[in-house]
Design a protein around this motif. Structure first.
Motif, PDB file in Angstrom:
ATOM      1  N   LEU A  55     -24.768 -59.080 -66.883  1.00 41.83           N
ATOM      2  CA  LEU A  55     -24.706 -60.479 -66.440  1.00 41.83           C
ATOM      3  C   LEU A  55     -23.627 -60.716 -65.392  1.00 41.83           C
ATOM      4  O   LEU A  55     -23.269 -61.874 -65.129  1.00 41.83           O
ATOM      5  CB  LEU A  55     -24.455 -61.379 -67.648  1.00 41.83           C
ATOM      6  CG  LEU A  55     -25.543 -61.376 -68.729  1.00 41.83           C
ATOM      7  CD1 LEU A  55     -25.116 -62.239 -69.911  1.00 41.83           C
ATOM      8  CD2 LEU A  55     -26.874 -61.872 -68.171  1.00 41.83           C
ATOM      9  N   ASP A  56     -23.129 -59.646 -64.768  1.00 40.71           N
ATOM     10  CA  ASP A  56     -22.043 -59.802 -63.795  1.00 40.71           C
ATOM     11  C   ASP A  56     -22.472 -60.657 -62.596  1.00 40.71           C
ATOM     12  O   ASP A  56     -21.676 -61.468 -62.089  1.00 40.71           O
ATOM     13  CB  ASP A  56     -21.574 -58.430 -63.307  1.00 40.71           C
ATOM     14  CG  ASP A  56     -20.836 -57.666 -64.395  1.00 40.71           C
ATOM     15  OD1 ASP A  56     -20.513 -58.287 -65.435  1.00 40.71           O
ATOM     16  OD2 ASP A  56     -20.596 -56.449 -64.214  1.00 40.71           O
ATOM     17  N   ASN A  57     -23.693 -60.460 -62.123  1.00 42.05           N
ATOM     18  CA  ASN A  57     -24.156 -61.255 -60.975  1.00 42.05           C
ATOM     19  C   ASN A  57     -24.177 -62.742 -61.299  1.00 42.05           C
ATOM     20  O   ASN A  57     -23.765 -63.579 -60.478  1.00 42.05           O
ATOM     21  CB  ASN A  57     -25.561 -60.796 -60.554  1.00 42.05           C
ATOM     22  CG  ASN A  57     -25.557 -59.425 -59.915  1.00 42.05           C
ATOM     23  OD1 ASN A  57     -24.624 -59.055 -59.204  1.00 42.05           O
ATOM     24  ND2 ASN A  57     -26.598 -58.646 -60.174  1.00 42.05           N
ATOM     25  N   PHE A  58     -24.635 -63.081 -62.485  1.00 38.05           N
ATOM     26  CA  PHE A  58     -24.678 -64.485 -62.890  1.00 38.05           C
ATOM     27  C   PHE A  58     -23.275 -65.034 -63.114  1.00 38.05           C
ATOM     28  O   PHE A  58     -22.981 -66.184 -62.768  1.00 38.05           O
ATOM     29  CB  PHE A  58     -25.519 -64.638 -64.162  1.00 38.05           C
ATOM     30  CG  PHE A  58     -26.955 -64.276 -63.991  1.00 38.05           C
ATOM     31  CD1 PHE A  58     -27.870 -65.206 -63.515  1.00 38.05           C
ATOM     32  CD2 PHE A  58     -27.415 -62.999 -64.304  1.00 38.05           C
ATOM     33  CE1 PHE A  58     -29.205 -64.877 -63.357  1.00 38.05           C
ATOM     34  CE2 PHE A  58     -28.748 -62.668 -64.160  1.00 38.05           C
ATOM     35  CZ  PHE A  58     -29.650 -63.608 -63.679  1.00 38.05           C
ATOM     36  N   ALA A  59     -22.387 -64.224 -63.696  1.00 42.66           N
ATOM     37  CA  ALA A  59     -21.014 -64.676 -63.927  1.00 42.66           C
ATOM     38  C   ALA A  59     -20.296 -64.952 -62.617  1.00 42.66           C
ATOM     39  O   ALA A  59     -19.551 -65.938 -62.490  1.00 42.66           O
ATOM     40  CB  ALA A  59     -20.258 -63.623 -64.743  1.00 42.66           C
ATOM     41  N   ASP A  60     -20.508 -64.093 -61.627  1.00 46.01           N
ATOM     42  CA  ASP A  60     -19.885 -64.306 -60.322  1.00 46.01           C
ATOM     43  C   ASP A  60     -20.386 -65.590 -59.665  1.00 46.01           C
ATOM     44  O   ASP A  60     -19.615 -66.301 -58.998  1.00 46.01           O
ATOM     45  CB  ASP A  60     -20.168 -63.114 -59.405  1.00 46.01           C
ATOM     46  CG  ASP A  60     -19.471 -61.847 -59.870  1.00 46.01           C
ATOM     47  OD1 ASP A  60     -18.500 -61.956 -60.652  1.00 46.01           O
ATOM     48  OD2 ASP A  60     -19.912 -60.743 -59.473  1.00 46.01           O
ATOM     49  N   PHE A  62     -21.547 -68.420 -61.183  1.00 46.35           N
ATOM     50  CA  PHE A  62     -21.037 -69.621 -61.830  1.00 46.35           C
ATOM     51  C   PHE A  62     -19.516 -69.726 -61.756  1.00 46.35           C
ATOM     52  O   PHE A  62     -18.962 -70.784 -62.061  1.00 46.35           O
ATOM     53  CB  PHE A  62     -21.505 -69.665 -63.283  1.00 46.35           C
ATOM     54  CG  PHE A  62     -22.965 -69.974 -63.429  1.00 46.35           C
ATOM     55  CD1 PHE A  62     -23.446 -71.240 -63.173  1.00 46.35           C
ATOM     56  CD2 PHE A  62     -23.870 -68.983 -63.799  1.00 46.35           C
ATOM     57  CE1 PHE A  62     -24.799 -71.529 -63.297  1.00 46.35           C
ATOM     58  CE2 PHE A  62     -25.223 -69.260 -63.929  1.00 46.35           C
ATOM     59  CZ  PHE A  62     -25.686 -70.540 -63.674  1.00 46.35           C
ATOM     60  N   ALA A  63     -18.870 -68.659 -61.330  1.00 45.86           N
ATOM     61  CA  ALA A  63     -17.428 -68.728 -61.082  1.00 45.86           C
ATOM     62  C   ALA A  63     -17.124 -69.189 -59.664  1.00 45.86           C
ATOM     63  O   ALA A  63     -15.954 -69.437 -59.340  1.00 45.86           O
ATOM     64  CB  ALA A  63     -16.790 -67.357 -61.333  1.00 45.86           C
ATOM     65  N   SER A  64     -18.144 -69.304 -58.839  1.00 45.24           N
ATOM     66  CA  SER A  64     -17.963 -69.698 -57.442  1.00 45.24           C
ATOM     67  C   SER A  64     -18.074 -71.212 -57.305  1.00 45.24           C
ATOM     68  O   SER A  64     -19.114 -71.803 -57.645  1.00 45.24           O
ATOM     69  CB  SER A  64     -19.016 -69.008 -56.557  1.00 45.24           C
ATOM     70  OG  SER A  64     -18.972 -69.514 -55.241  1.00 45.24           O
ATOM     71  N   GLN A 268     -29.688 -65.515 -57.941  1.00 40.36           N
ATOM     72  CA  GLN A 268     -29.844 -66.897 -57.492  1.00 40.36           C
ATOM     73  C   GLN A 268     -31.299 -67.325 -57.526  1.00 40.36           C
ATOM     74  O   GLN A 268     -31.611 -68.472 -57.891  1.00 40.36           O
ATOM     75  CB  GLN A 268     -29.289 -67.044 -56.077  1.00 40.36           C
ATOM     76  CG  GLN A 268     -27.785 -66.908 -55.988  1.00 40.36           C
ATOM     77  CD  GLN A 268     -27.275 -67.086 -54.577  1.00 40.36           C
ATOM     78  OE1 GLN A 268     -27.738 -67.962 -53.842  1.00 40.36           O
ATOM     79  NE2 GLN A 268     -26.342 -66.246 -54.168  1.00 40.36           N
TER      80      GLN A 268
END
Length: 293
Positions: A55-60, A62-64, A268
Motif C-alpha cells: 500500500l506504499d503508493n496509496f500511502a504516499d 494520501f500523505a501529499s 490514482q
C-alpha cells in the motif's frame, strides 16, 4: 399470434455476443485489471522490472497535500459542471419545446456542439477568453473586469467549467427535449384549465415526470466531469495556474505520462474509479428515491 425468434443452437447467441464481449474484455476489464495490479507495485519507467510495494503508493498519495487539494478541486469542478450543465440544458429544452417558427433550425443549432471534439471545444474557449487576443477577454478588460486565466486560478477554473458545460449541453438537451415531448399535453392543459401558472405546472407536473431523465443525466454528467473533461483541461490550462485546475484525472496523466511513475498513476486511477463508483452508488441509493417512474 406474435412471431418470436427461436435459437435452435445454444452456441449461436454466444457467437453473436462474442464481438461485444471481446471489446469489453480487451478495452475495459483488461486495462482495469492491469491498473489494479500496477497500483500495488513499483515499476521502472520502461516497465522492464517491478517489485511488490503493498500500500506504499496509496500511502504516499494520501500523505501529499497537493493530492488532497486535488480532491476538493475535483468535487467542486464536477458539481459545477454537472448541475450547471443540467440547469442550462433544461432551460434550453423548455424554450425549444415551445418554439413554433424555426423550431427545427433552433434545435439543430443546439445539438451541433456535441459533434465538436473536447480538445477543439477547449481551443475555441481559449481563443475567446485569451487575455491577449480573445474577443470576450478584451471586452471584459474594456468594462473594467480584470480577467486572466493564465495567472488567476479562479478565472482558469471558471474557464474550464464554461467550456466543459458548453461541450455537454447538447447531450443533455437531446434527452431533456425527448422527455418533454413524451409528456402528455392533456396533463398540462388540464392543469392550465385548473388555474395553474407556467411555473407551478413545471414544478408539479413537468419536472416530476422528467425525473427519470434527470436522474440518468445526473449520473452521466458526474462521470463526464470526472473523466471526459481531461482534453479540455489539457488544452486550456494544463492543470494550472498553481494546480488550480489540476483535477484527479489530470493528475493520473501527469504521474504516468510526464512523471513516468506508473505505480502512483495506477493507484490514482484506482482511487478515481472507486470515487466514481461510490458517487454513482450514492446517487442510486438516495436520489433514485425521488424519481417517479
Amino acid at each position: 399470434m406474435e412471431k418470436r425468434v427461436v435459437f435452435r443452437h445454444r452456441s449461436l447467441p454466444w457467437l453473436l455476443l462474442a464481438p461485444q464481449l471481446a471489446i469489453t474484455l480487451v478495452f475495459f476489464f483488461w486495462p482495469a485489471g492491469q491498473a489494479l495490479w500496477q497500483a500495488f507495485r513499483l515499476e521502472d519507467p520502461f516497465g522492464l522490472s517491478s517489485q511488490f510495494a503493498g500500500l506504499d503508493n496509496f500511502a504516499d498519495l494520501f500523505a501529499s497535500a497537493d493530492y488532497l487539494s486535488s480532491f476538493r478541486t475535483t468535487l467542486g469542478f464536477s458539481a459545477l459542471v454537472a448541475f450547471g450543465g443540467l440547469a442550462i440544458s433544461l432551460l434550453l429544452a423548455v424554450m425549444a419545446d415551445r418554439v413554433v417558427r424555426g423550431a427545427g433550425l433552433y434545435k439543430t443549432l443546439l445539438i451541433w456542439p456535441y459533434a465538436v471534439a473536447a480538445a477543439v471545444a477547449g481551443v475555441l474557449w481559449l481563443f475567446l477568453f485569451s487575455p491577449s487576443v480573445g474577443i470576450l477577454a478584451v471586452y471584459l478588460a474594456q468594462i473594467g473586469f480584470n480577467w486572466n486565466p493564465r495567472l488567476d486560478g479562479n478565472d482558469a477554473l471558471a474557464l474550464v467549467v464554461f467550456a466543459s458545460i458548453w461541450k455537454q449541453v447538447s447531450y443533455n438537451f437531446l434527452f431533456f427535449l425527448a422527455g418533454l415531448q413524451s409528456i402528455p399535453r392533456s396533463l398540462i392543459e388540464a392543469a392550465a384549465i385548473d388555474g395553474a401558472g407556467p411555473v407551478r405546472r413545471f414544478r408539479t407536473i413537468v419536472f416530476p415526470l422528467l425525473s427519470p431523465t434527470t436522474f440518468f443525466l445526473l449520473v452521466i454528467n458526474f462521470i463526464y466531469a470526472f473523466f471526459d473533461t481531461f482534453a479540455v483541461i489539457d488544452v486550456v490550462t494544463q492543470g494550472g495556474p498553481g494546480h488550480a485546475t489540476d483535477i484527479l484525472v489530470y493528475k493520473v496523466y501527469n504521474a504516468g505520462f510526464k512523471g513516468l511513475d506508473l505505480g502512483a498513476s495506477a493507484a490514482q486511477s484506482v482511487i478515481l474509479m472507486l470515487i466514481v463508483i461510490g458517487l454513482t452508488a450514492l446517487q442510486f441509493r438516495y436520489v433514485d428515491r425521488k424519481v417517479n417512474y
